[in-house]
Design a protein around this motif. Structure first.
Motif, short mmCIF file in Angstrom:
data_model
loop_
_atom_site.label_atom_id
_atom_site.label_comp_id
_atom_site.label_asym_id
_atom_site.label_seq_id
_atom_site.Cartn_x
_atom_site.Cartn_y
_atom_site.Cartn_z
N LYS A 22 10.84 5.15 0.58
CA LYS A 22 10.90 3.52 -0.55
C LYS A 22 9.74 3.36 -0.66
O LYS A 22 9.30 2.89 -1.19
CB LYS A 22 11.73 3.32 -0.01
CG LYS A 22 13.15 3.68 -0.40
CD LYS A 22 14.53 2.64 0.43
CE LYS A 22 16.04 2.81 -0.40
NZ LYS A 22 16.93 1.88 0.51
N ARG A 23 8.87 3.34 0.39
CA ARG A 23 7.67 2.51 0.30
C ARG A 23 6.48 2.93 -0.63
O ARG A 23 5.88 4.49 -0.42
CB ARG A 23 6.99 2.23 2.00
CG ARG A 23 5.64 1.96 2.03
CD ARG A 23 5.42 0.90 1.76
NE ARG A 23 3.98 -0.18 2.79
CZ ARG A 23 3.84 -1.15 2.25
NH1 ARG A 23 4.80 -2.52 2.18
NH2 ARG A 23 2.74 -1.55 3.02
N ASP A 30 0.53 -5.65 2.12
CA ASP A 30 1.59 -6.17 1.15
C ASP A 30 3.05 -5.16 0.42
O ASP A 30 4.28 -5.31 0.70
CB ASP A 30 2.24 -7.70 1.01
CG ASP A 30 1.38 -8.20 -0.37
OD1 ASP A 30 0.15 -7.11 -0.62
OD2 ASP A 30 1.10 -9.08 -0.92
N ALA A 31 1.38 -4.55 -0.98
CA ALA A 31 2.77 -4.05 -1.16
C ALA A 31 3.47 -2.65 -0.82
O ALA A 31 3.60 -2.37 -1.77
CB ALA A 31 2.12 -4.66 -2.96
N SER A 32 1.91 -1.94 -0.98
CA SER A 32 1.86 -0.88 -0.61
C SER A 32 1.15 0.25 0.30
O SER A 32 0.30 -0.60 0.94
CB SER A 32 0.91 -0.02 -1.81
OG SER A 32 0.17 1.43 -1.73
N ALA A 82 0.33 -6.67 -6.77
CA ALA A 82 1.63 -6.47 -6.49
C ALA A 82 2.64 -6.54 -7.48
O ALA A 82 3.84 -5.95 -6.64
CB ALA A 82 1.47 -7.49 -5.59
N ARG A 83 2.43 -7.21 -7.82
CA ARG A 83 3.95 -7.66 -9.54
C ARG A 83 3.75 -5.83 -10.02
O ARG A 83 5.14 -5.48 -10.18
CB ARG A 83 3.73 -8.59 -10.47
CG ARG A 83 4.34 -9.78 -9.65
CD ARG A 83 4.00 -11.17 -10.37
NE ARG A 83 2.27 -11.73 -11.32
CZ ARG A 83 2.00 -12.22 -10.89
NH1 ARG A 83 2.44 -13.53 -9.94
NH2 ARG A 83 1.11 -12.62 -11.86
N GLU A 105 5.90 -3.51 -6.80
CA GLU A 105 7.66 -4.09 -7.32
C GLU A 105 7.94 -3.97 -8.66
O GLU A 105 9.39 -3.29 -8.64
CB GLU A 105 7.51 -5.49 -6.80
CG GLU A 105 8.85 -5.40 -6.64
CD GLU A 105 8.42 -7.22 -5.92
OE1 GLU A 105 9.80 -8.17 -5.64
OE2 GLU A 105 7.66 -8.01 -5.85
N ASP A 121 8.25 0.64 -8.49
CA ASP A 121 8.16 1.34 -7.81
C ASP A 121 9.58 2.00 -7.53
O ASP A 121 10.24 2.81 -7.25
CB ASP A 121 7.89 1.07 -6.74
CG ASP A 121 8.99 -0.34 -6.20
OD1 ASP A 121 9.56 -0.40 -6.88
OD2 ASP A 121 8.71 -0.90 -5.17
N ARG A 166 16.29 -3.17 -4.81
CA ARG A 166 16.73 -4.10 -4.06
C ARG A 166 17.68 -5.53 -4.05
O ARG A 166 17.98 -5.32 -4.94
CB ARG A 166 15.60 -5.47 -4.34
CG ARG A 166 13.53 -4.57 -4.23
CD ARG A 166 12.41 -5.12 -4.49
NE ARG A 166 11.29 -4.24 -3.73
CZ ARG A 166 10.59 -3.61 -4.54
NH1 ARG A 166 11.08 -3.32 -6.08
NH2 ARG A 166 9.46 -3.34 -4.30
#
Length: 533
Positions: free
Chosen positions: A97-98, A149-151, A522-523, A526, A529, A533
């Motif tokens: 999932k990362r 923080d995002a990837s 980052a947005r 998210e 991806d 969530r």
């Protein structure tokens, strides 16, 4: 010296930064004597760390290492290249999932020190905002805007750059030299470079078990050229569907370049697309005859003029009558601050290098190219064009010094090796075989068709373009023009998004823009991806 275009394009255009008056071609004696066997097996060094990104702690494992390439479909035969990478993996994350993002700079043939140490790695070198950074010691800080923080992140050095090397494991010196010549011909080309990165990525996905992770490409400058073609190759040849392609300081068609357009007479598009960056730069340095209060509304006015009256005047060529010619020159003066007489002598056509030399010539000051907020002393006031880039001169040493220290002391890699800022490229083959073409086209490189094929092959692929208003290497309006000319159906245009920043080619060199860039990317990750969530 300023590097002029190759194939109307630029060897220096896209390297994120090209140091003034320098190119590392010499091979240190210690490396020359190094056994080729050391390059034919993957290397690896692991370390750990933690970072707080905008208030969120991320514990990570870092891997600095190499993967060995054997040429497409040639895994069982002789090694051809050893590619260096630094990967950062968030501890405790579900690999399925990362997200994982592959990042690289441009050049072509640049190491990826710029994105690593300036934008998204866990450590960031601090440089002056728009002036020359003082000499060492340089300050390395925890990067509060790392993309960790995002990837998960994989920074890749191009073949021959950084710690990446071409491999010529042959008998005597003559055989090695002949084999190295073959390697350079294979890898130092648009298509050879793309297939090298494609093989690296598929090997990496297998080595670290990341085939089912959300996947992203992040290229800067020539790295965006690479990303467009790489996305098509990964998806159509390797069955690797991507979640997103993130473009920073984009150039897809080299016919849009404002570097050296005088070498391609009859193609006036670069002058049209470069004008808004001229205007933004003149606004920043207060060189306009009437200073607008705000930049963005002013740029919209300039863009309308560029695509309208200015483009029509240039298309008229020698048939443009004197009164219209004078009127256009006066409008250009209003938008660029350059004297009307100079604009008339230039036939209304000012290249990037000419603008950089002339904008602040009254103070013997040269304007930056990669970031026009920067300025420096003019080398030759009588020159036609700028002879160096003040931004490159201002920050290159900080990046190179900080990385050389960091990679050896913290990542525990590179002892006894030389980190090459650029590959030793005597010739780069800019010809490109576009998807569906029968042969490589002998024209200015254009990967617009590749990105279009990638988006049509994978209709869920999202593209995010980022550009700086003060980037005169890859002007933001040219990037927007390219994306607006992708041959894709209207239904896919919603998959493209754009963002602009009050910075230059290296958007992240301006800290406020780095924060905004981080937040936007980052947005984007998210949102694309596909992780519940």
């Amino acid at each position: 010296m300023r590097r002029l275009p190759l194939c109307i394009a630029i060897a220096a255009l896209c390297a994120a930064v090209t140091p003034a008056f320098a190119k590392d071609k010499a091979e240190p004696a210690a490396e020359a004597a190094k056994p080729e066997a050391a390059l034919t097996q993957p290397q690896q060094s692991e370390s750990e760390g933690s970072i707080v990104v905008e208030g969120r702690r991320v514990d990570y494992k870092a891997v600095a290492g190499t993967l060995v390439l054997h040429g497409k479909g040639d895994e069982e035969h002789e090694p051809k290249a050893s590619l260096f990478y630094v990967a950062y993996f968030k501890k405790g994350a579900d690999a399925g999932k990362r997200p994982i993002t592959f990042l690289y700079n441009g050049g072509p043939g640049s190491a990826t020190v710029w994105l690593h140490m300036g934008a998204f790695g866990p450590k960031r070198v601090v440089t002056a905002d728009d002036t020359h950074t003082a000499p060492a010691p340089y300050k390395l800080v925890d990067n509060a805007y790392s993309l960790l923080d995002a990837s998960d992140l994989v920074f890749i050095d191009a073949p021959g750059a950084g710690f990446s090397r071409l491999v010529a494991d042959a008998g005597d010196k003559d055989k090695r030299d002949a084999l190295m010549k073959e390697r350079k011909k294979e890898f130092y080309s648009v298509d050879g470079d793309v297939h090298a990165f494609a093989q690296f990525i598929t090997q990496f996905l297998s080595k670290y078990g990341r085939w089912n992770s959300p996947k992203y490409l992040f290229g800067e400058s020539y790295g965006t050229t690479r990303s467009a073609a790489l996305a098509a190759v990964l998806q159509t040849e390797d069955s690797v569907d991507l979640n997103g392609v993130i473009l920073l300081s984009q150039i897809l068609s080299f016919d849009t370049s404002i570097d050296g357009p005088e070498n391609n007479p009859g193609v006036d598009l670069p002058y049209v697309l470069g004008l808004p960056t001229f205007a933004a730069t003149a606004w920043y340095h207060h060189k306009l005859p009437q200073q607008p209060a705000q930049l963005e509304p002013f740029l919209k006015e300039v863009e309308q003029f560029a695509l309208g009256d200015y483009a029509q005047a240039l298309l008229a060529g020698s048939t443009l009558d004197a009164s219209r010619r004078q009127a256009v020159a006066e409008r250009l003066h209003r938008y660029t601050g350059l004297p009307v007489d100079y604009l008339l002598k230039a036939d209304l056509r000012v290249s990037g290098g000419m603008f950089e030399h002339e904008l602040q010539i009254d103070g013997d000051i040269t304007t930056g190219r990669l970031d026009t907020r920067f300025s420096g002393p003019t080398m030759d006031p009588l020159s036609k064009e700028a002879e160096y880039d003040p931004q490159s001169a201002a920050i290159s040493s900080a990046y190179v010094s900080a990385f050389n220290d960091y990679v050896r002391k913290q990542l525990k890699f590179g002892q006894g090796q030389s980190y090459r800022l650029f590959a030793d490229i005597d010739h780069w083959d800019f010809s490109h075989k576009a998807p569906g073409a029968h042969e490589a086209l002998q024209q200015s490189t254009n990967v617009i068709p590749d990105l279009a094929v990638a988006m049509k092959y994978n209709p869920d692929l999202k593209v995010f373009m980022n550009g700086g208003y003060y980037d005169l290497a890859t002007p933001f309006f040219a990037a927007e023009y390219e994306l607006n000319h992708l041959p894709i159906p209207d239904s896919l245009r919603k998959n493209i998004s754009m963002a602009y920043y009050p910075s230059g080619h290296m958007v992240y060199a301006h800290e406020a823009s780095l924060k905004e860039l981080h937040d936007n990317v980052a947005r984007f990750i998210e949102a694309t991806d596909n992780v519940a969530r």
